[in-house]
Scaffold this active site. Structure first.
Site, PDB file in Angstrom:
ATOM      1  N   GLY A 126       0.841  -1.204   0.000  1.00  0.00           N
ATOM      2  CA  GLY A 126       0.000   0.000   0.000  1.00  0.00           C
ATOM      3  C   GLY A 126       0.870   1.245   0.000  1.00  0.00           C
ATOM      4  O   GLY A 126       1.929   1.269   0.621  1.00  0.00           O
ATOM      5  N   GLU A 175       5.573  -5.201   5.832  1.00  0.00           N
ATOM      6  CA  GLU A 175       5.821  -6.613   6.147  1.00  0.00           C
ATOM      7  C   GLU A 175       5.930  -7.513   4.894  1.00  0.00           C
ATOM      8  O   GLU A 175       6.844  -8.340   4.797  1.00  0.00           O
ATOM      9  CB  GLU A 175       4.602  -7.024   6.993  1.00  0.00           C
ATOM     10  CG  GLU A 175       4.574  -8.361   7.530  1.00  0.00           C
ATOM     11  CD  GLU A 175       3.121  -8.864   7.672  1.00  0.00           C
ATOM     12  OE1 GLU A 175       2.154  -8.140   7.372  1.00  0.00           O
ATOM     13  OE2 GLU A 175       3.017 -10.021   8.072  1.00  0.00           O
ATOM     14  N   THR A 209       4.746   1.970   6.291  1.00  0.00           N
ATOM     15  CA  THR A 209       3.321   1.647   6.365  1.00  0.00           C
ATOM     16  C   THR A 209       2.641   2.642   7.287  1.00  0.00           C
ATOM     17  O   THR A 209       3.217   3.033   8.310  1.00  0.00           O
ATOM     18  CB  THR A 209       3.017   0.230   6.902  1.00  0.00           C
ATOM     19  OG1 THR A 209       1.617   0.135   7.171  1.00  0.00           O
ATOM     20  CG2 THR A 209       3.766  -0.120   8.163  1.00  0.00           C
ATOM     21  N   ASP A 260       0.285   1.801   9.058  1.00  0.00           N
ATOM     22  CA  ASP A 260      -0.149   1.018  10.227  1.00  0.00           C
ATOM     23  C   ASP A 260       0.884   1.023  11.364  1.00  0.00           C
ATOM     24  O   ASP A 260       0.559   0.650  12.491  1.00  0.00           O
ATOM     25  CB  ASP A 260      -0.422  -0.443   9.819  1.00  0.00           C
ATOM     26  CG  ASP A 260      -1.683  -0.595   8.981  1.00  0.00           C
ATOM     27  OD1 ASP A 260      -2.346   0.420   8.716  1.00  0.00           O
ATOM     28  OD2 ASP A 260      -2.005  -1.738   8.594  1.00  0.00           O
ATOM     29  N   GLY A 281      -5.869  -0.200  10.047  1.00  0.00           N
ATOM     30  CA  GLY A 281      -5.136  -0.970  11.064  1.00  0.00           C
ATOM     31  C   GLY A 281      -5.579  -2.413  10.941  1.00  0.00           C
ATOM     32  O   GLY A 281      -6.621  -2.797  11.462  1.00  0.00           O
ATOM     33  N   ARG A 282      -4.802  -3.172  10.178  1.00  0.00           N
ATOM     34  CA  ARG A 282      -5.197  -4.547   9.860  1.00  0.00           C
ATOM     35  C   ARG A 282      -4.952  -5.494  11.038  1.00  0.00           C
ATOM     36  O   ARG A 282      -5.870  -6.128  11.530  1.00  0.00           O
ATOM     37  CB  ARG A 282      -4.392  -5.022   8.646  1.00  0.00           C
ATOM     38  CG  ARG A 282      -4.682  -6.412   8.190  1.00  0.00           C
ATOM     39  CD  ARG A 282      -3.863  -6.721   6.968  1.00  0.00           C
ATOM     40  NE  ARG A 282      -4.396  -6.068   5.799  1.00  0.00           N
ATOM     41  CZ  ARG A 282      -5.422  -6.538   5.091  1.00  0.00           C
ATOM     42  NH1 ARG A 282      -6.013  -7.667   5.460  1.00  0.00           N
ATOM     43  NH2 ARG A 282      -5.847  -5.903   4.029  1.00  0.00           N
ATOM     44  N   GLU A 307     -10.060  -1.174  11.600  1.00  0.00           N
ATOM     45  CA  GLU A 307     -10.755  -2.035  10.619  1.00  0.00           C
ATOM     46  C   GLU A 307     -10.557  -3.522  10.905  1.00  0.00           C
ATOM     47  O   GLU A 307     -11.399  -4.342  10.566  1.00  0.00           O
ATOM     48  CB  GLU A 307     -10.266  -1.720   9.203  1.00  0.00           C
ATOM     49  CG  GLU A 307      -8.774  -1.975   9.062  1.00  0.00           C
ATOM     50  CD  GLU A 307      -8.205  -1.711   7.686  1.00  0.00           C
ATOM     51  OE1 GLU A 307      -8.957  -1.411   6.759  1.00  0.00           O
ATOM     52  OE2 GLU A 307      -6.971  -1.815   7.557  1.00  0.00           O
ATOM     53  N   GLN A 365      -6.857   8.278   4.752  1.00  0.00           N
ATOM     54  CA  GLN A 365      -5.709   8.263   5.671  1.00  0.00           C
ATOM     55  C   GLN A 365      -4.383   8.021   4.962  1.00  0.00           C
ATOM     56  O   GLN A 365      -3.316   8.281   5.502  1.00  0.00           O
ATOM     57  CB  GLN A 365      -5.883   7.148   6.723  1.00  0.00           C
ATOM     58  CG  GLN A 365      -7.054   7.358   7.640  1.00  0.00           C
ATOM     59  CD  GLN A 365      -7.535   6.042   8.239  1.00  0.00           C
ATOM     60  OE1 GLN A 365      -7.197   5.728   9.363  1.00  0.00           O
ATOM     61  NE2 GLN A 365      -8.303   5.272   7.504  1.00  0.00           N
ATOM     62  N   ARG A 366      -4.444   7.448   3.756  1.00  0.00           N
ATOM     63  CA  ARG A 366      -3.201   7.119   3.049  1.00  0.00           C
ATOM     64  C   ARG A 366      -2.830   8.147   1.995  1.00  0.00           C
ATOM     65  O   ARG A 366      -1.715   8.126   1.475  1.00  0.00           O
ATOM     66  CB  ARG A 366      -3.341   5.745   2.376  1.00  0.00           C
ATOM     67  CG  ARG A 366      -3.192   4.602   3.322  1.00  0.00           C
ATOM     68  CD  ARG A 366      -2.499   3.396   2.746  1.00  0.00           C
ATOM     69  NE  ARG A 366      -2.706   3.090   1.377  1.00  0.00           N
ATOM     70  CZ  ARG A 366      -3.169   1.922   0.915  1.00  0.00           C
ATOM     71  NH1 ARG A 366      -3.524   0.977   1.761  1.00  0.00           N
ATOM     72  NH2 ARG A 366      -3.265   1.706  -0.366  1.00  0.00           N
TER      73      ARG A 366
HETATM   74  O1  F6P Z   1      -0.894  -0.658   4.034  1.00  0.00           O
HETATM   75  C1  F6P Z   1      -1.656  -0.969   5.123  1.00  0.00           C
HETATM   76  C2  F6P Z   1      -3.112  -0.762   4.818  1.00  0.00           C
HETATM   77  O2  F6P Z   1      -3.377   0.600   4.712  1.00  0.00           O
HETATM   78  C3  F6P Z   1      -4.013  -1.445   5.848  1.00  0.00           C
HETATM   79  O3  F6P Z   1      -4.275  -0.665   6.968  1.00  0.00           O
HETATM   80  C4  F6P Z   1      -5.237  -1.749   5.037  1.00  0.00           C
HETATM   81  O4  F6P Z   1      -5.925  -2.857   5.554  1.00  0.00           O
HETATM   82  C5  F6P Z   1      -4.674  -2.058   3.689  1.00  0.00           C
HETATM   83  O5  F6P Z   1      -3.469  -1.361   3.586  1.00  0.00           O
HETATM   84  C6  F6P Z   1      -5.598  -1.689   2.544  1.00  0.00           C
HETATM   85  O6  F6P Z   1      -5.012  -2.104   1.373  1.00  0.00           O
HETATM   86  P1  F6P Z   1      -5.554  -1.800  -0.093  1.00  0.00           P
HETATM   87  O7  F6P Z   1      -5.249  -0.365  -0.390  1.00  0.00           O
HETATM   88  O8  F6P Z   1      -4.794  -2.723  -0.966  1.00  0.00           O
HETATM   89  O9  F6P Z   1      -7.033  -2.046  -0.073  1.00  0.00           O
END
Ligand code: F6P
Length: 345
Positions: A10, A103, A125, A127, A170-171, A222, A277-278
């Site tokens: 991500g 990871e 990350t 997270d 937050g996986r 999440e 958030q990203r």
């Molecule tokens: O990179 C971590 C993360 O942001 C997690 O918190 C989230 O579950 C996951 O990536 C979401 O991934 P994608 O953008 O592939 O749906």
């Protein structure tokens, strides 16, 4: 010397600061050539690489995302993945790789290193769950966005006498939920590390109402695990998985809000922050940390510290074996969750 750099998994704010720092250090410090690999490991499998010079990284420091693009491609799930990567590195005359990722990306890096590929890692990350480093860049930006969102939910919750549920990313680790929840004055926080029953959450909401506090803020990661009245797990995730086997998350906020309303009778709404958030511009903290990581990673290549990853411990940049960062995640310890619980009423 020719080095390749890739961003995998991500995206997160601060990646461009790292790429810029790598290019500046490699070219101005050592006179090396830098090749940008497109879309993570996929770029090596599909031969998508471009030279990165100083002009290519000009103006990218405050920009979110990654100019290289990213993907969740796992070369070990592709036919002859490792062989093809080694062949591509050879044909492009790449002497060393810098892999920027969490990871999963670092897990692939660790395997490739064991297979003899000279590389170093940089942890990334939102997270903040990579082992071996106190912080990953991207986390601080996500935390600021989540905290601001909780502040905003507070005022509307109070005006309408509502319960508001904020679902944050937050996986497997609840760092964003914990820190944004505490910073935003949440009345309950649910983390992946500590399964929580609906009863516990509703108990807090009901007690607040008894005291005349007619609104509540609940923050849920999440990946949090919710238990129903019988102690069984509440399943909210679908079946879709990525190349690293991760289920696509999302939906716990809606489920939790529905159960709270059913059980307490109080009007409840939810908000999913998701990829907001990203995205967007990194905070100064993330730009600075990313810059330090980028410079340190190039210096690590220069010292031939292959198989190692740059990290921050306290305020000092160090390096640790990549193997330390993979296998186990850095999760929220009980003492920090106890701190959050002081404010559950
Ligand atoms: O990179 C971590 C993360 O942001 C997690 O918190 C989230 O579950 C996951 O990536 C979401 O991934 P994608 O953008 O592939 O749906």
């Amino acid at each position: 010397m020719r080095i390749g750099v890739l961003t995998g998994g991500g995206d997160c704010p601060g990646l461009n600061a790292v790429i810029r720092a790598i290019v500046h250090r490699a070219i101005k410090g050592y006179g090396w050539t830098v090749l940008g690999i497109r879309h993570g490991w996929r770029g090596l499998l599909q031969s998508e690489l471009d030279e990165l010079d100083l002009k290519a990284v000009s103006g990218i420091l405050p920009r979110g995302g990654t100019i290289l693009g990213t993907s969740r491609t796992n070369p070990y799930m592709e036919p002859e993945g490792e062989v093809r990567i080694r062949a591509e590195l050879k044909s492009r005359r790449i002497d060393a790789l810098i892999a920027i990722g969490g990871e999963d990306t670092l897990g692939v890096a660790s395997k490739l290193h064991r297979a003899g590929v000279p590389l170093v890692g940089i942890p990334k990350t939102i997270d903040n769950d990579v082992n071996g480093t106190d912080y990953t860049f991207g986390f601080d930006t996500a935390l600021s966005i989540a905290t601001e969102a909780i502040d905003r939910l507070h005022t509307t919750a109070e005006s309408h006498d509502r319960v508001m549920v904020a679902e944050v990313m937050g996986r497997h680790a609840g760092w964003i939920a914990l820190e944004a929840g505490v910073a935003g004055g949440a009345d309950f926080i649910l983390l992946p590390e500590y399964p929580t029953s609906i009863e516990e959450v509703c108990g807090v909401v009901l007690r607040r109402h008894e005291r005349g506090r007619n609104f509540s803020i609940i923050v849920v990661a999440e990946g949090a695990r919710l238990q129903d009245e019988a102690g069984g797990p509440v399943i909210v995730q679908g079946e879709r998985r990525d190349a690293f086997g991760h289920v696509r998350l999302g939906g716990i906020g809606a489920t939790l809000a529905e159960r709270i309303e059913q059980r307490t009778g109080f009007e409840t709404r939810y908000s999913v922050l998701g990829h907001i958030q990203r995205g967007g511009s990194p905070t100064a903290f993330d730009r600075f940390l990313g810059t330090r990581f980028g410079v340190a990673a190039v210096d690590l290549v220069q010292r031939q510290g292959f198989g190692r990853m740059v990290a921050v411990r306290g305020f000092t940049i160090v390096d640790v074996p990549i193997s330390e960062a993979v296998g186990a995640l850095k999760t929220v310890g009980p003492e920090l969750y106890e701190l959050a619980k002081v404010f559950f009423s």
